[in-house]
Design an enzyme around this catalytic site. Structure first.
Site, PDB file in Angstrom:
ATOM      1  N   HIS A   1       5.373 -29.545  20.478  1.00 41.85           N
ATOM      2  CA  HIS A   1       5.419 -30.845  21.156  1.00 41.85           C
ATOM      3  C   HIS A   1       6.770 -31.531  20.899  1.00 41.85           C
ATOM      4  O   HIS A   1       7.367 -32.114  21.804  1.00 41.85           O
ATOM      5  CB  HIS A   1       4.317 -31.770  20.620  1.00 41.85           C
ATOM      6  CG  HIS A   1       2.917 -31.345  20.937  1.00 41.85           C
ATOM      7  ND1 HIS A   1       2.015 -30.975  19.967  1.00 41.85           N
ATOM      8  CD2 HIS A   1       2.244 -31.240  22.108  1.00 41.85           C
ATOM      9  CE1 HIS A   1       0.851 -30.673  20.517  1.00 41.85           C
ATOM     10  NE2 HIS A   1       0.957 -30.814  21.827  1.00 41.85           N
TER      11      HIS A   1
ATOM     12  N   ASP B   1       1.158 -23.566  28.551  1.00 41.50           N
ATOM     13  CA  ASP B   1       0.049 -23.755  29.494  1.00 41.50           C
ATOM     14  C   ASP B   1       0.617 -23.487  30.885  1.00 41.50           C
ATOM     15  O   ASP B   1       0.842 -24.402  31.672  1.00 41.50           O
ATOM     16  CB  ASP B   1      -0.497 -25.176  29.368  1.00 41.50           C
ATOM     17  CG  ASP B   1      -0.994 -25.461  27.959  1.00 41.50           C
ATOM     18  OD1 ASP B   1      -2.151 -25.160  27.688  1.00 41.50           O
ATOM     19  OD2 ASP B   1      -0.202 -25.941  27.126  1.00 41.50           O
TER      20      ASP B   1
ATOM     21  N   GLN C   1      -1.169 -24.530  34.081  1.00 45.44           N
ATOM     22  CA  GLN C   1      -1.107 -25.997  34.186  1.00 45.44           C
ATOM     23  C   GLN C   1       0.257 -26.454  34.704  1.00 45.44           C
ATOM     24  O   GLN C   1       0.341 -27.322  35.582  1.00 45.44           O
ATOM     25  CB  GLN C   1      -1.377 -26.585  32.803  1.00 45.44           C
ATOM     26  CG  GLN C   1      -1.067 -28.060  32.657  1.00 45.44           C
ATOM     27  CD  GLN C   1      -1.417 -28.576  31.276  1.00 45.44           C
ATOM     28  OE1 GLN C   1      -2.578 -28.780  30.985  1.00 45.44           O
ATOM     29  NE2 GLN C   1      -0.437 -28.789  30.423  1.00 45.44           N
TER      30      GLN C   1
ATOM     31  N   SER D   1      -2.315 -26.928  19.112  1.00 46.27           N
ATOM     32  CA  SER D   1      -3.137 -27.845  18.306  1.00 46.27           C
ATOM     33  C   SER D   1      -4.402 -27.141  17.850  1.00 46.27           C
ATOM     34  O   SER D   1      -4.956 -27.432  16.794  1.00 46.27           O
ATOM     35  CB  SER D   1      -3.515 -29.080  19.129  1.00 46.27           C
ATOM     36  OG  SER D   1      -2.355 -29.728  19.588  1.00 46.27           O
TER      37      SER D   1
HETATM   38  P1  AMP Z   1      -1.346 -30.480  24.578  1.00 45.91           P
HETATM   39  O1  AMP Z   1      -1.248 -31.595  23.589  1.00 45.91           O
HETATM   40  O2  AMP Z   1      -1.883 -29.227  24.005  1.00 45.91           O
HETATM   41  O3  AMP Z   1      -2.021 -30.916  25.849  1.00 45.91           O
HETATM   42  O4  AMP Z   1       0.138 -30.111  24.981  1.00 45.91           O
HETATM   43  C1  AMP Z   1       1.023 -31.086  25.460  1.00 45.91           C
HETATM   44  C2  AMP Z   1       2.225 -30.394  26.046  1.00 45.91           C
HETATM   45  O5  AMP Z   1       2.853 -29.595  25.052  1.00 45.91           O
HETATM   46  C3  AMP Z   1       1.851 -29.445  27.204  1.00 45.91           C
HETATM   47  O6  AMP Z   1       2.835 -29.546  28.206  1.00 45.91           O
HETATM   48  C4  AMP Z   1       1.873 -28.094  26.537  1.00 45.91           C
HETATM   49  O7  AMP Z   1       2.145 -27.026  27.428  1.00 45.91           O
HETATM   50  C5  AMP Z   1       3.004 -28.277  25.548  1.00 45.91           C
HETATM   51  N1  AMP Z   1       2.903 -27.308  24.459  1.00 45.91           N
HETATM   52  C6  AMP Z   1       1.850 -27.110  23.631  1.00 45.91           C
HETATM   53  N2  AMP Z   1       2.111 -26.090  22.769  1.00 45.91           N
HETATM   54  C7  AMP Z   1       3.337 -25.627  23.088  1.00 45.91           C
HETATM   55  C8  AMP Z   1       4.177 -24.578  22.598  1.00 45.91           C
HETATM   56  N3  AMP Z   1       3.786 -23.777  21.606  1.00 45.91           N
HETATM   57  N4  AMP Z   1       5.375 -24.385  23.184  1.00 45.91           N
HETATM   58  C9  AMP Z   1       5.787 -25.165  24.209  1.00 45.91           C
HETATM   59  N5  AMP Z   1       5.059 -26.182  24.712  1.00 45.91           N
HETATM   60  C10 AMP Z   1       3.851 -26.398  24.169  1.00 45.91           C
END
Ligand code: AMP
Length: 279
Positions: free
Chosen positions: A37, A150, A153, A186
């Site tokens: 993040h 994702d 998404q 997460s």
């Molecule tokens: P989330 O809190 O899981 O909904 O993720 C928020 C944003 O962070 C989304 O755009 C995810 O694709 C991105 N994200 C989560 N994990 C990673 C990662 N390991 N590498 C790159 N982006 C990530």
């Protein structure tokens, strides 16, 4: 860093920032922040003069038997991390601020949501598209950053923005991994050391497919069977899918070509984990 919880307040703040000629970069999250993040945040800062992150665990994108109630929530810690990154605003609405009584409007991006996670999480992508459209209308960013982690998404949101003529640029950011290859998530917090070891086979399988593709194998079934074997050996609890998809329309391919994505979703140690790689 200011924390804003109200929609109207966020909208007027963004309006004022835009009127001052600053570009707004936005990173939506569900909190439980990790280095992945923070990389998105750093990127947002590099392309804009004013950075907003949001934390909202969106009830509309979780199915009834999914982990909405247990999803890790650590607001104080997240807010500290974001403040250290030097962002300007943390937008953190409560669910009833986002979805008032009688809420009934949903966005459907028809084709991109059909395969992969769309098959295993009914309603998930309507929930995602809807909340992202709302967040974009509230934060009014010039740039919004989404992780390739994702991948479906990211493509869904890019298509929604194109189809609905939204005045925002969607930028993808590469997957951030641990030193041993595990994609940061997460949901990795759900893993104990044994299940984390099993989860490592996800990235191993992806790297292996890429290597095999690079050395000339392009039959999707052959490549996916290889991955299935690696995941099977590490005895993950269940495989939702291993699929090679066209990177834009997110439809499965029989013969892989350069630029396609290999996407995997597995269940391990109580977590549902997804990962992907570009061929
Ligand atoms: P989330 O809190 O899981 O909904 O993720 C928020 C944003 O962070 C989304 O755009 C995810 O694709 C991105 N994200 C989560 N994990 C990673 C990662 N390991 N590498 C790159 N982006 C990530």
């Amino acid at each position: 860093m200011n924390i804003i919880k109200g929609i109207r307040e966020m909208q007027s703040c963004s309006e004022a920032v835009r009127n001052n000629g600053l570009k707004i970069g936005f990173v939506p999250t569900m909190g439980a922040l990790h280095v992945g993040h923070l990389e998105l945040i750093k990127h947002a800062k590099s392309v804009s003069g004013y950075t907003v992150a949001s934390i909202f665990v969106n009830p509309k994108q979780f199915g009834p038997s999914e982990d909405f109630d247990n999803y890790p929530r650590q607001f104080e810690n997240d807010a500290d991390m974001l403040a250290k990154e030097g962002i300007d605003i943390l937008f953190a609405p409560e669910p009833n601020e986002m979805y008032g009584d009688g809420y009934q409007t949903f966005v459907e991006v028809r084709n991109i949501q059909k395969h992969l996670c769309g098959q295993f999480r009914p309603g998930h992508f309507e929930g995602v598209a809807t909340v992202v459209l709302k967040l974009l209308n509230i934060v009014k960013p010039h740039y919004a950053i989404f992780g390739e982690k994702d991948y479906q998404q990211l493509r869904l949101i890019t298509k929604m923005v194109e189809d609905l003529n939204l005045d925002v640029k969607i930028q993808g950011y590469p997957i951030v991994r641990e030193h041993d290859g595990l994609a940061l998530s997460s949901r990795n917090r759900y893993l104990n050391s044994e299940s984390r070891q099993k989860a490592l086979s996800i990235s191993e399988a992806l790297f292996q497919i890429k290597q095999e593709f690079d050395s000339g194998t392009s039959d999707a079934d052959t490549l996916c069977d290889m991955a299935r074997e690696i995941l099977g050996e590490s005895s993950v609890d269940d495989i939702d899918y291993i699929s090679i998809i066209d990177d834009k329309i997110i439809e499965p391919k029989k013969i892989a070509s350069s630029g396609d994505r290999v996407a995997i979703a597995v269940r391990v140690g109580g977590a549902r984990l997804i990962d992907n790689i570009k061929l």
